[in-house]
Design a protein around this motif. Structure first.
Motif, PDB file in Angstrom:
ATOM      1  N   HIS A 106      19.724 -14.556  19.846  1.00 39.77           N
ATOM      2  CA  HIS A 106      18.318 -14.161  19.812  1.00 39.77           C
ATOM      3  C   HIS A 106      17.615 -14.522  21.123  1.00 39.77           C
ATOM      4  O   HIS A 106      16.896 -13.710  21.702  1.00 39.77           O
ATOM      5  CB  HIS A 106      17.606 -14.814  18.629  1.00 39.77           C
ATOM      6  CG  HIS A 106      16.140 -14.559  18.603  1.00 39.77           C
ATOM      7  ND1 HIS A 106      15.586 -13.353  18.220  1.00 39.77           N
ATOM      8  CD2 HIS A 106      15.096 -15.363  18.930  1.00 39.77           C
ATOM      9  CE1 HIS A 106      14.276 -13.428  18.320  1.00 39.77           C
ATOM     10  NE2 HIS A 106      13.954 -14.632  18.741  1.00 39.77           N
ATOM     11  N   CYS A 107      17.834 -15.739  21.586  1.00 38.70           N
ATOM     12  CA  CYS A 107      17.184 -16.170  22.831  1.00 38.70           C
ATOM     13  C   CYS A 107      17.683 -15.367  24.035  1.00 38.70           C
ATOM     14  O   CYS A 107      16.911 -14.993  24.910  1.00 38.70           O
ATOM     15  CB  CYS A 107      17.441 -17.655  23.078  1.00 38.70           C
ATOM     16  SG  CYS A 107      16.559 -18.735  21.946  1.00 38.70           S
ATOM     17  N   THR A 109      18.741 -12.336  24.150  1.00 38.84           N
ATOM     18  CA  THR A 109      18.352 -10.925  24.162  1.00 38.84           C
ATOM     19  C   THR A 109      16.850 -10.717  24.234  1.00 38.84           C
ATOM     20  O   THR A 109      16.391  -9.575  24.298  1.00 38.84           O
ATOM     21  CB  THR A 109      18.915 -10.197  22.918  1.00 38.84           C
ATOM     22  OG1 THR A 109      18.456 -10.843  21.737  1.00 38.84           O
ATOM     23  CG2 THR A 109      20.434 -10.162  22.945  1.00 38.84           C
ATOM     24  N   CYS A 110      16.085 -11.789  24.249  1.00 37.37           N
ATOM     25  CA  CYS A 110      14.629 -11.669  24.422  1.00 37.37           C
ATOM     26  C   CYS A 110      14.325 -11.406  25.896  1.00 37.37           C
ATOM     27  O   CYS A 110      15.070 -11.817  26.779  1.00 37.37           O
ATOM     28  CB  CYS A 110      13.931 -12.961  23.999  1.00 37.37           C
ATOM     29  SG  CYS A 110      13.973 -13.246  22.243  1.00 37.37           S
ATOM     30  N   ARG A 111      13.206 -10.751  26.152  1.00 44.12           N
ATOM     31  CA  ARG A 111      12.836 -10.497  27.550  1.00 44.12           C
ATOM     32  C   ARG A 111      12.408 -11.793  28.243  1.00 44.12           C
ATOM     33  O   ARG A 111      12.711 -12.014  29.392  1.00 44.12           O
ATOM     34  CB  ARG A 111      11.711  -9.489  27.623  1.00 44.12           C
ATOM     35  CG  ARG A 111      12.171  -8.125  27.253  1.00 44.12           C
ATOM     36  CD  ARG A 111      11.064  -7.126  27.491  1.00 44.12           C
ATOM     37  NE  ARG A 111      11.655  -5.815  27.466  1.00 44.12           N
ATOM     38  CZ  ARG A 111      11.820  -5.065  28.539  1.00 44.12           C
ATOM     39  NH1 ARG A 111      11.419  -5.487  29.694  1.00 44.12           N
ATOM     40  NH2 ARG A 111      12.360  -3.891  28.441  1.00 44.12           N
ATOM     41  N   TYR A 112      11.687 -12.628  27.549  1.00 38.41           N
ATOM     42  CA  TYR A 112      11.243 -13.880  28.145  1.00 38.41           C
ATOM     43  C   TYR A 112      11.460 -14.997  27.135  1.00 38.41           C
ATOM     44  O   TYR A 112      11.027 -14.898  25.996  1.00 38.41           O
ATOM     45  CB  TYR A 112       9.759 -13.822  28.521  1.00 38.41           C
ATOM     46  CG  TYR A 112       9.260 -15.144  29.021  1.00 38.41           C
ATOM     47  CD1 TYR A 112       9.558 -15.585  30.302  1.00 38.41           C
ATOM     48  CD2 TYR A 112       8.528 -15.988  28.191  1.00 38.41           C
ATOM     49  CE1 TYR A 112       9.132 -16.815  30.757  1.00 38.41           C
ATOM     50  CE2 TYR A 112       8.084 -17.214  28.638  1.00 38.41           C
ATOM     51  CZ  TYR A 112       8.384 -17.633  29.924  1.00 38.41           C
ATOM     52  OH  TYR A 112       7.970 -18.836  30.359  1.00 38.41           O
TER      53      TYR A 112
END
Length: 143
Positions: A106-107, A109-112
């Protein structure tokens, strides 16, 4: 850990396979330190493709509520009939491992992502791997 197991409407799932999947999920969840999750096992009536390949199974982890949904497709049943119980053991070990790696995925693949959140994901995955190593070491010492 297992809360619900659905029956497919069209497809007959052998009892032996159902029992093997439930046992595999429970054991592998304990082995890798995610036995605190609750889970549903859904037997799909129809195969699913991702790109050109048929899927054996999918896992949807919900980290917030510590719940997982494992969906098993008919293609996995056909492969089990060809390859035997070890195929399902490996498949379910892989699917359960998604619970341990969900936070990091999850972290990543996040943008920021703030450094603290990434550190938390890294530490929780590291802790899971460390516990797994410790359990394996204890089991090997007993032999």
């Amino acid at each position: 850990m297992i809360e619900k197991v659905t029956r497919p409407k069209k497809l007959k799932v052998p009892r032996k396979l159902k029992a093997l999947v439930i046992d595999s999920v429970r054991r592998h969840a304990w082995n890798i330190g995610v036995s605190h999750y609750t889970a549903d096992i859904l037997w799909a009536d129809e195969d699913k493709k991702k790109e050109e390949d048929f899927l054996f199974a999918e896992t949807e982890p919900d980290r917030r509520y510590l719940h997982a949904t494992f969906t098993i497709y008919p293609f996995a049943i056909r492969r089990w009939k060809e390859r035997g119980d070890s195929f399902i053991e490996n498949l379910m070990a892989h699917e359960v491992a998604h619970l341990a790696t969900a936070h990091l995925y999850h972290c990543a693949t996040c943008r920021y992502v703030e450094e603290g959140e990434m550190d938390d994901a890294w530490e929780s995955l590291t802790e899971t791997i460390g516990r797994l190593s410790h359990k394996l070491d204890n089991a090997l010492r007993k032999q």
